[in-house]
Design an enzyme around this catalytic site. Structure first.
Site, PDB file in Angstrom:
ATOM      1  N   GLY A  23       2.262  -3.121  -8.450  1.00 49.74           N
ATOM      2  CA  GLY A  23       2.869  -3.579  -7.191  1.00 49.74           C
ATOM      3  C   GLY A  23       2.563  -5.036  -6.886  1.00 49.74           C
TER       4      GLY A  23
ATOM      5  N   LYS B 272      -5.624   7.482   2.527  1.00 49.44           N
ATOM      6  CA  LYS B 272      -4.256   7.998   2.680  1.00 49.44           C
ATOM      7  C   LYS B 272      -4.285   9.520   2.808  1.00 49.44           C
ATOM      8  CE  LYS B 272      -1.833   4.605  -0.256  1.00 49.44           C
ATOM      9  NZ  LYS B 272      -1.083   4.430  -1.489  1.00 49.44           N
TER      10      LYS B 272
ATOM     11  N   GLU C  31      -7.422  -6.129  -4.613  1.00 47.36           N
ATOM     12  CA  GLU C  31      -6.949  -4.820  -5.085  1.00 47.36           C
ATOM     13  C   GLU C  31      -7.119  -4.737  -6.605  1.00 47.36           C
ATOM     14  OE1 GLU C  31      -3.820  -2.273  -2.897  1.00 47.36           O
ATOM     15  OE2 GLU C  31      -2.735  -2.978  -4.651  1.00 47.36           O
TER      16      GLU C  31
ATOM     17  N   LYS D 233       7.780   0.881  -4.793  1.00 46.11           N
ATOM     18  CA  LYS D 233       7.671   1.321  -6.189  1.00 46.11           C
ATOM     19  C   LYS D 233       7.732   2.850  -6.265  1.00 46.11           C
ATOM     20  CE  LYS D 233       4.478   1.093 -10.084  1.00 46.11           C
ATOM     21  NZ  LYS D 233       3.294   0.494 -10.671  1.00 46.11           N
TER      22      LYS D 233
ATOM     23  N   GLU E 108       4.073   4.276   5.256  1.00 45.13           N
ATOM     24  CA  GLU E 108       4.547   3.244   6.182  1.00 45.13           C
ATOM     25  C   GLU E 108       6.019   2.926   5.916  1.00 45.13           C
ATOM     26  OE1 GLU E 108       1.873   3.151   4.299  1.00 45.13           O
ATOM     27  OE2 GLU E 108       0.139   2.301   5.365  1.00 45.13           O
TER      28      GLU E 108
END
Ligand code: F6P
Length: 520
Positions: free
Chosen positions: A246, A484, A332, A185, A191
């Site tokens: 997502g 992240k 999530e 997206k 990754e």
């Protein structure tokens, strides 16, 4: 529950506590609910504003408040003339346009008109993506694998930045006949971009010239600029939009791998099944609304009994990836502890979701579900006709599925054991099952794309309804950000190009890794 099922009108309980919608049959009679509990749960749904929030979602309102966006995945499976709008503009023309391009492209690849750089047809497709850009299409391709036999290319999914996954995939591929979908997206995910670059290097090392790469790469993204910068011709980009989360995106161009694997007609059927569930969710009264009923049963166990986990047990190898898909969808979406108004949530939110395909789970963790100190509500899901099987297998599979739910509910008392001849009083307590353990059973006739679409949409809406009741935003995921951010400087340190301050534990882990990495 044991008492209710012992009553003369137990059949009535099953009749009242079961539902059919979009090709799915739900038996929710093996739950700890009376008619009064059920009515109160429905009242709670009503008071929490499920109807209004559902309508706001379908109306394209910015229900994803922290990102100031709509959450309009339902438009992706709507008819081209459906009235879906975001910010006053119809989204259907753009959706329809991308759908047509997906159809054209998937048919050209499958039919052999789209070839690799040497003119050979495509035999293998690699989808590079992670999270919502991987779990949904990966799960659907696995579930419908029986439809892809001999008709389409082999599909591979690479998600992890652990190079092992890509390296092990590459050894099976012929570059001249391989097509890569970079599915992201944002087109910035660490990754995915690392795997995409390694994939490009592999083509270049294996005889595909830079100016021929366009025959081997397509992109699925919302980020045209980053796609172009990566070197993919925007003509080979399949767009989607920021108002699709997502984990709700497999219906968009994120499903390109599905269309390539099983054909566009099957992909279209998947959308159709989801649409049937959307129609049901939008129109059925709350008490006959499958996503609402399942959501409220989940709330019952999570918030009123404090049960911390829930188990998804598909009795179908084809659905073996469904629990992993559900983990992202539910955890999530609803793994939050702040309400919509920014105040701390004062109730428990998402349970831990776990599970694997039956009957395998029976020989691993079902011991705990039957006799453990925690109660785990289970969703059993089973196709009545298997996608493929061998004589005698399917009855055994179904028998086990039904038997687990029965055993959980019924249990086995000490008296029963004694009546059956059990005389060893020391061992007896270990063989007692208290029962009264809840489960839902969801059945479908065959595992068609249509019913699979309905099943996925059912769980999407169930997740949404729970988020409404918990008063949280199910469509953001700020909790994935911090790790992240912290990974970037650590990576630089592991490569020896930087030094930063960390807590003592993290510093020691980095130092240990560096010592090993320094050896080469
Ligand atoms: O890190 C979580 C996440 O943002 C998910 O929500 C998302 O599905 C996944 O990463 C992949 O993101 P993208 O499609 O942008 O590469």
């Amino acid at each position: 529950m044991q008492d209710w099922f012992a009553e003369a009108e137990a059949a009535r309980r099953v009749e009242d506590f079961s539902l059919e919608a979009a090709g799915l049959y739900l038996d929710y009679s093996k739950n700890r609910i009376t008619f009064e509990t059920f009515a109160l749960l429905m009242k709670l749904a009503e008071e929490a504003g499920v109807t209004q929030r559902r309508d706001a979602m379908f109306a394209g309102e910015h229900i994803n408040t922290t990102e100031d966006r709509a959450a309009l995945h339902v438009a992706l499976r709507a008819l081209p003339d459906a009235p879906f709008k975001v910010d006053g503009v119809s989204v259907m023309p753009a959706i329809h346009d991308v759908r047509c391009r997906m159809q054209d492209f998937s048919e050209r690849v499958r039919g052999g008109a789209w070839t690799g750089s040497t003119g050979q047809t495509i035999t293998d497709v690699v989808n590079i993506g992670i999270g919502g850009s991987d779990l949904g299409p990966r799960m659907v391709c696995r579930a419908l694998a029986h439809l892809g036999d001999q008709t389409g290319p082999r599909i591979h999914f690479v998600s992890n930045v652990d190079g092992t996954e890509l390296a092990e995939t590459l050894v099976r591929l012929n570059p001249a006949r391989t097509l890569v979908i970079i599915c992201s997206k944002t087109f910035t995910t660490l990754e995915t971009m690392a795997n995409a670059r390694s994939m490009r290097d592999w083509f270049l090392r294996n005889g595909v010239a830079e100016n021929q790469l366009a025959r081997h790469f397509v992109a699925v993204s919302t980020n045209r600029e980053a796609v172009t910068e990566f070197g993919i011709d925007p003509a080979n980009m399949f767009e989607f939009w920021d108002w699709i989360g997502g984990r709700f995106s497999l219906w968009s161009s994120v499903g390109l791998s599905i269309a390539l694997a099983v054909g566009f007609d099957a992909f279209d059927d998947l959308l159709l099944g989801a649409r049937a569930m959307d129609d049901h969710f939008r129109t059925a009264p709350l008490a006959r609304n499958m996503p609402v009923v399942m959501a409220m049963l989940g709330i019952w166990y999570r918030n009123f009994f404090g049960m911390p986990t829930s188990c998804m047990a598909p009795y179908s190898t084809s659905l073996e990836l469904f629990p992993a898909f559900l983990q992202q969808l539910e955890m999530e979406s609803n793994g939050k502890s702040v309400q919509l108004d920014g105040q701390p949530a004062h109730v428990q939110t998402s349970p831990v979701v776990w599970g694997t395909a039956g009957t395998n789970g029976q020989h691993a963790y079902f011991q705990m579900i039957h006799q453990g100190s925690q109660i785990v509500p289970v969703d059993f899901v089973a196709p009545l006709v298997p996608p493929r099987s061998l004589p005698g297998h399917h009855a055994k599979l179904l028998a086990n599925c039904f038997a687990q739910a029965e055993a959980l509910m019924r249990g086995r008392s000490a008296e029963e054991l004694r009546a059956a001849g059990m005389t060893d009083e020391d061992r007896l307590p270990h063989m007692v099952f208290e029962g009264n353990r809840p489960s839902n059973t969801l059945l479908m006739e065959d595992l068609t794309p249509h019913v699979l679409g309905a099943l996925i949409a059912l769980y999407e809406h169930r997740t949404f309804v729970q988020g409404v009741v918990w008063n949280i935003n199910s469509f953001d995921q700020w909790g994935v950000e911090l790790g992240k951010i912290l990974a970037r400087p650590i990576e630089a340190e592991l490569n020896g190009s930087a030094h930063a301050t960390h807590d003592a534990s993290t510093a020691a882990l980095i130092a240990r890794a560096r010592r090993v990495l320094a050896r080469g």
